[in-house]
Write a protein that holds these residues in place. Structure first.
Motif, PDB file in Angstrom:
ATOM      1  N   ASN A 183     -29.387  29.150  22.794  1.00  0.00           N
ATOM      2  CA  ASN A 183     -29.903  28.078  23.633  1.00  0.00           C
ATOM      3  C   ASN A 183     -30.187  26.846  22.774  1.00  0.00           C
ATOM      4  N   SER A 184     -29.794  25.674  23.274  1.00  0.00           N
ATOM      5  CA  SER A 184     -29.955  24.454  22.487  1.00  0.00           C
ATOM      6  C   SER A 184     -31.149  23.599  22.924  1.00  0.00           C
ATOM      7  N   VAL A 185     -31.931  24.057  23.887  1.00  0.00           N
ATOM      8  CA  VAL A 185     -33.083  23.276  24.354  1.00  0.00           C
ATOM      9  C   VAL A 185     -34.373  23.839  23.760  1.00  0.00           C
ATOM     10  N   ASN A 186     -35.423  23.044  23.793  1.00  0.00           N
ATOM     11  CA  ASN A 186     -36.711  23.473  23.260  1.00  0.00           C
ATOM     12  C   ASN A 186     -37.317  24.585  24.110  1.00  0.00           C
ATOM     13  N   CYS A 187     -37.993  25.508  23.442  1.00  0.00           N
ATOM     14  CA  CYS A 187     -38.796  26.525  24.124  1.00  0.00           C
ATOM     15  C   CYS A 187     -39.991  25.806  24.748  1.00  0.00           C
ATOM     16  N   LEU A 188     -40.235  26.049  26.019  1.00  0.00           N
ATOM     17  CA  LEU A 188     -41.336  25.382  26.710  1.00  0.00           C
ATOM     18  C   LEU A 188     -42.703  25.816  26.176  1.00  0.00           C
ATOM     19  N   SER A 189     -42.789  27.030  25.674  1.00  0.00           N
ATOM     20  CA  SER A 189     -44.053  27.532  25.151  1.00  0.00           C
ATOM     21  C   SER A 189     -44.350  26.958  23.764  1.00  0.00           C
ATOM     22  N   ALA A 190     -43.332  26.880  22.907  1.00  0.00           N
ATOM     23  CA  ALA A 190     -43.514  26.401  21.534  1.00  0.00           C
ATOM     24  C   ALA A 190     -43.284  24.901  21.398  1.00  0.00           C
ATOM     25  N   ASN A 191     -42.681  24.283  22.406  1.00  0.00           N
ATOM     26  CA  ASN A 191     -42.309  22.868  22.388  1.00  0.00           C
ATOM     27  C   ASN A 191     -41.433  22.541  21.177  1.00  0.00           C
ATOM     28  N   ALA A 192     -40.524  23.475  20.860  1.00  0.00           N
ATOM     29  CA  ALA A 192     -39.593  23.305  19.741  1.00  0.00           C
ATOM     30  C   ALA A 192     -38.429  24.266  19.948  1.00  0.00           C
ATOM     31  N   LYS A 193     -37.348  24.072  19.207  1.00  0.00           N
ATOM     32  CA  LYS A 193     -36.246  25.027  19.249  1.00  0.00           C
ATOM     33  C   LYS A 193     -36.715  26.305  18.572  1.00  0.00           C
ATOM     34  N   VAL A 194     -36.470  27.415  19.225  1.00  0.00           N
ATOM     35  CA  VAL A 194     -36.933  28.704  18.742  1.00  0.00           C
ATOM     36  C   VAL A 194     -35.749  29.656  18.698  1.00  0.00           C
ATOM     37  N   SER A 195     -35.705  30.456  17.667  1.00  0.00           N
ATOM     38  CA  SER A 195     -34.685  31.495  17.575  1.00  0.00           C
ATOM     39  C   SER A 195     -35.204  32.725  18.313  1.00  0.00           C
ATOM     40  N   GLY A 196     -34.328  33.400  19.041  1.00  0.00           N
ATOM     41  CA  GLY A 196     -34.727  34.610  19.748  1.00  0.00           C
ATOM     42  C   GLY A 196     -35.259  34.330  21.141  1.00  0.00           C
ATOM     43  N   VAL A 197     -36.141  35.188  21.616  1.00  0.00           N
ATOM     44  CA  VAL A 197     -36.678  35.095  22.975  1.00  0.00           C
ATOM     45  C   VAL A 197     -37.518  33.830  23.105  1.00  0.00           C
ATOM     46  N   GLN A 198     -37.301  33.105  24.203  1.00  0.00           N
ATOM     47  CA  GLN A 198     -38.019  31.852  24.423  1.00  0.00           C
ATOM     48  C   GLN A 198     -38.184  31.571  25.902  1.00  0.00           C
ATOM     49  N   VAL A 199     -39.049  30.624  26.212  1.00  0.00           N
ATOM     50  CA  VAL A 199     -39.289  30.186  27.588  1.00  0.00           C
ATOM     51  C   VAL A 199     -38.468  28.926  27.813  1.00  0.00           C
ATOM     52  N   THR A 200     -37.629  28.941  28.838  1.00  0.00           N
ATOM     53  CA  THR A 200     -36.819  27.762  29.145  1.00  0.00           C
ATOM     54  C   THR A 200     -36.888  27.456  30.630  1.00  0.00           C
ATOM     55  N   ASP A 201     -36.553  26.242  30.961  1.00  0.00           N
ATOM     56  CA  ASP A 201     -36.409  25.855  32.359  1.00  0.00           C
ATOM     57  C   ASP A 201     -35.119  26.499  32.862  1.00  0.00           C
ATOM     58  N   ILE A 202     -35.240  27.413  33.802  1.00  0.00           N
ATOM     59  CA  ILE A 202     -34.077  28.190  34.228  1.00  0.00           C
ATOM     60  C   ILE A 202     -32.984  27.304  34.832  1.00  0.00           C
ATOM     61  N   ALA A 203     -33.357  26.285  35.569  1.00  0.00           N
ATOM     62  CA  ALA A 203     -32.353  25.388  36.157  1.00  0.00           C
ATOM     63  C   ALA A 203     -31.570  24.666  35.059  1.00  0.00           C
ATOM     64  N   GLU A 204     -32.269  24.207  34.032  1.00  0.00           N
ATOM     65  CA  GLU A 204     -31.601  23.531  32.916  1.00  0.00           C
ATOM     66  C   GLU A 204     -30.713  24.501  32.151  1.00  0.00           C
ATOM     67  N   ARG A 205     -31.214  25.699  31.928  1.00  0.00           N
ATOM     68  CA  ARG A 205     -30.445  26.715  31.186  1.00  0.00           C
ATOM     69  C   ARG A 205     -29.171  27.072  31.935  1.00  0.00           C
ATOM     70  N   VAL A 206     -29.278  27.269  33.237  1.00  0.00           N
ATOM     71  CA  VAL A 206     -28.101  27.611  34.050  1.00  0.00           C
ATOM     72  C   VAL A 206     -27.104  26.454  34.052  1.00  0.00           C
ATOM     73  N   SER A 207     -27.593  25.233  34.209  1.00  0.00           N
ATOM     74  CA  SER A 207     -26.674  24.098  34.278  1.00  0.00           C
ATOM     75  C   SER A 207     -25.932  23.883  32.961  1.00  0.00           C
ATOM     76  N   ASN A 208     -26.536  24.242  31.838  1.00  0.00           N
ATOM     77  CA  ASN A 208     -25.892  24.061  30.534  1.00  0.00           C
ATOM     78  C   ASN A 208     -25.077  25.270  30.080  1.00  0.00           C
TER      79      ASN A 208
END
Length: 137
Positions: free
Chosen positions: A4-29
């Motif tokens: 995933n190339s977007v920031n993790c919503l929980s960490a407010n940064a790019k995170v390797s591994g499991v992360q929280v993302t906006d599902i609509a943004e993730r699906v669209s990308n």
């Protein structure tokens, strides 16, 4: 995931591994098909709270490339289930789904590390845990 190339919503940064993302943004990308398998029954509020706490515990957990590979073959996953204990120190998508469903009592999965995405989806459809899939993309 790590891909995933977007920031993790929980960490407010790019995170390797499991992360929280906006599902609509993730699906669209995402490049490829995306299917949603809704649960057949609505979760109780205590299940939602328990699920959120359970999943929060996996934030930053690395993707399990070897586990994903091992889960791929039907015969191989059966052998793996006999020889290895579930290992959630690194994790892949269907393993996390099976573990989450087990944790909140949707189904008792004896070995969450053996499920491939297709096998888990087919199993949960046959057991009427999830409904017919909805294509999102």
């Amino acid at each position: 995931t790590t891909l995933n190339s977007v920031n993790c919503l929980s960490a407010n940064a790019k995170v390797s591994g499991v992360q929280v993302t906006d599902i609509a943004e993730r699906v669209s990308n995402y490049r490829g098909k995306v299917w949603h398998y809704p649960l057949r029954t609505k979760m109780f509020s205590h299940q939602v709270e328990s699920l959120e706490a359970f999943l929060d515990g996996f934030l930053g957990t690395e993707y399990d490339y070897i586990g994903a590979f091992r889960s791929g073959g039907k015969g191989w996953s059966w052998i793996e289930a006999k020889l290895r204990r579930p290992d959630l120190t690194s994790i892949f998508c269907s393993e996390l789904c099976a573990a989450a469903h087990d944790h909140i009592g949707i189904h008792d999965y004896k070995h969450v590390s053996r499920w491939s995405p297709n096998a888990l989806a087919r199993f949960e459809r046959r057991r009427k845990i999830v409904t017919k899939p909805i294509r999102l993309k």
